[in-house]
Motif scaffolding. Structure first.
Motif, PDB file in Angstrom:
ATOM      1  N   UNK A  53       0.810  -1.220   0.000  1.00 61.48           N
ATOM      2  CA  UNK A  53       0.000   0.000   0.000  1.00 61.48           C
ATOM      3  C   UNK A  53       0.843   1.271   0.000  1.00 61.48           C
ATOM      4  N   UNK A  54       2.130   1.139   0.236  1.00 63.07           N
ATOM      5  CA  UNK A  54       3.035   2.300   0.177  1.00 63.07           C
ATOM      6  C   UNK A  54       3.580   2.506  -1.235  1.00 63.07           C
ATOM      7  N   UNK A  55       3.200   1.616  -2.154  1.00 63.19           N
ATOM      8  CA  UNK A  55       3.702   1.707  -3.520  1.00 63.19           C
ATOM      9  C   UNK A  55       5.065   1.089  -3.704  1.00 63.19           C
ATOM     10  N   UNK A  56       5.549   0.357  -2.698  1.00 65.48           N
ATOM     11  CA  UNK A  56       6.852  -0.303  -2.787  1.00 65.48           C
ATOM     12  C   UNK A  56       6.717  -1.585  -3.613  1.00 65.48           C
ATOM     13  N   UNK A  57       7.500  -1.694  -4.671  1.00 64.46           N
ATOM     14  CA  UNK A  57       7.424  -2.855  -5.546  1.00 64.46           C
ATOM     15  C   UNK A  57       7.866  -4.139  -4.868  1.00 64.46           C
ATOM     16  N   UNK A  58       7.233  -5.237  -5.253  1.00 65.52           N
ATOM     17  CA  UNK A  58       7.575  -6.548  -4.700  1.00 65.52           C
ATOM     18  C   UNK A  58       8.435  -7.369  -5.653  1.00 65.52           C
TER      19      UNK A  58
ATOM     20  N   UNK B  46       1.905  -1.007 -18.358  1.00 66.37           N
ATOM     21  CA  UNK B  46       2.916  -1.749 -19.114  1.00 66.37           C
ATOM     22  C   UNK B  46       4.198  -1.966 -18.314  1.00 66.37           C
ATOM     23  N   UNK B  47       4.607  -0.966 -17.526  1.00 71.59           N
ATOM     24  CA  UNK B  47       5.833  -1.107 -16.738  1.00 71.59           C
ATOM     25  C   UNK B  47       5.678  -2.214 -15.699  1.00 71.59           C
ATOM     26  N   UNK B  48       4.552  -2.232 -15.008  1.00 69.50           N
ATOM     27  CA  UNK B  48       4.290  -3.289 -14.025  1.00 69.50           C
ATOM     28  C   UNK B  48       4.283  -4.662 -14.702  1.00 69.50           C
ATOM     29  N   UNK B  49       3.657  -4.727 -15.858  1.00 66.67           N
ATOM     30  CA  UNK B  49       3.586  -5.998 -16.586  1.00 66.67           C
ATOM     31  C   UNK B  49       4.975  -6.509 -16.933  1.00 66.67           C
ATOM     32  N   UNK B  50       5.788  -5.638 -17.510  1.00 67.59           N
ATOM     33  CA  UNK B  50       7.132  -6.035 -17.933  1.00 67.59           C
ATOM     34  C   UNK B  50       7.986  -6.446 -16.745  1.00 67.59           C
ATOM     35  N   UNK B  51       7.947  -5.673 -15.677  1.00 69.37           N
ATOM     36  CA  UNK B  51       8.780  -5.979 -14.509  1.00 69.37           C
ATOM     37  C   UNK B  51       8.312  -7.252 -13.797  1.00 69.37           C
ATOM     38  N   UNK B  52       7.013  -7.478 -13.767  1.00 67.89           N
ATOM     39  CA  UNK B  52       6.501  -8.708 -13.141  1.00 67.89           C
ATOM     40  C   UNK B  52       6.930  -9.935 -13.934  1.00 67.89           C
ATOM     41  N   UNK B  53       6.817  -9.863 -15.260  1.00 62.20           N
ATOM     42  CA  UNK B  53       7.233 -10.992 -16.104  1.00 62.20           C
ATOM     43  C   UNK B  53       8.728 -11.237 -15.961  1.00 62.20           C
ATOM     44  N   UNK B  54       9.508 -10.182 -15.950  1.00 60.76           N
ATOM     45  CA  UNK B  54      10.955 -10.334 -15.788  1.00 60.76           C
ATOM     46  C   UNK B  54      11.304 -10.968 -14.440  1.00 60.76           C
TER      47      UNK B  54
END
Length: 251
Positions: free
Chosen positions: A102-107, A129-137
């Motif tokens: 909830x703080x916007x810190x990426x997992x 798109x950025x979230x998608x790419x980083x999650x897949x990576x």
């Protein structure tokens, strides 16, 4: 996709979104249901109090299909610890992790570590798109994983989800262990869209999925006649009337 397309023609895998055990068992009776997804909001709606007991009970009831259970902490180390617990509930379990807290810190780092440790993951609440790419990576090369893009909720806010979905599907199909889930489904046609785009999975409420056997069974003309008949029947049932005599066409 033509009007003659039937349920059996769909290549996209169909998941039911919900946390009511009776409904899950009911939907599991359909062999065309390939899995199930849950989340804390659905657990609240279903009145779940003992999460682990519920999770293990569902896995016991449906041991042969994908089931996603989500962590609920907001602290990243504790999220990882919860993921390690949830993974023990069954071989068919995927652990859902939100893309951020909830703080916007990426997992992404946590996701990468869990995936390399063999935890099957479902990265959720993806909206760009950025979230998608980083999650897949983050999950690429690790355990089997899913990335859930919330197409329906984007549409609710007037945002065109199609480019995001197509890009995510393309990226995932270039990554052997990753599948895209079309999430927050609103209507039956979303299933058709997901299938046309080559999406791996779509998760939808049971009331949407129950309509799928009807696809391809009627033409537009038949649906038009059905609507006219329904309006007529309802007018009669309501006892509607208008005073005065009808005028002839000649008048």
């Amino acid at each position: 996709m033509s009007q003659t397309t039937k349920l059996a023609d769909l290549k996209v895998k169909l998941f039911t979104d919900g946390a009511d055990k009776a409904q899950i068992v009911e939907m599991a009776a359909n062999k065309w249901i390939a899995g199930f997804t849950t989340n804390p909001s659905l657990l609240k709606k279903a009145g779940v109090k003992d999460y682990e007991a519920f999770g293990r009970d569902i896995v016991s009831a449906v041991p042969d299909r994908h089931i996603s259970f989500e962590v609920f902490s907001d602290d990243i180390p504790e999220m990882v610890a919860q993921a390690e617990i949830i993974r023990t509930w069954g071989e068919n379990v995927y652990v859902k992790l939100p893309v951020t807290n909830t703080k916007g810190e990426g997992l992404y780092d946590a996701v990468r570590g869990l995936s390399r440790d063999g935890v099957k993951l479902n990265i959720t609440a993806i909206f760009d798109a950025d979230q998608t790419a980083r999650a897949i990576d983050a999950v690429a090369g690790g355990a089997p994983a899913c990335v859930s893009i919330f197409a329906g909720r984007l549409a609710d806010f007037g945002i065109d989800y199609a480019p995001l979905m197509r890009n995510g599907i393309k990226r995932a199909r270039e990554t052997k262990n990753v599948e895209i889930i079309w999430a927050s489904t609103r209507e039956v046609y979303n299933v058709i869209e997901a299938d046309q785009m080559g999406c791996h999975i779509i998760t939808a409420p049971a009331d949407v999925l129950k309509k799928l056997p009807l696809i391809g069974t009627k033409t537009g003309a038949q649906l038009s006649l059905d609507a006219v008949k329904a309006f007529r029947e309802d007018a009669i049932a309501a006892g509607l009337s208008l005073s005065g005599k009808a005028r002839s066409a000649a008048e």
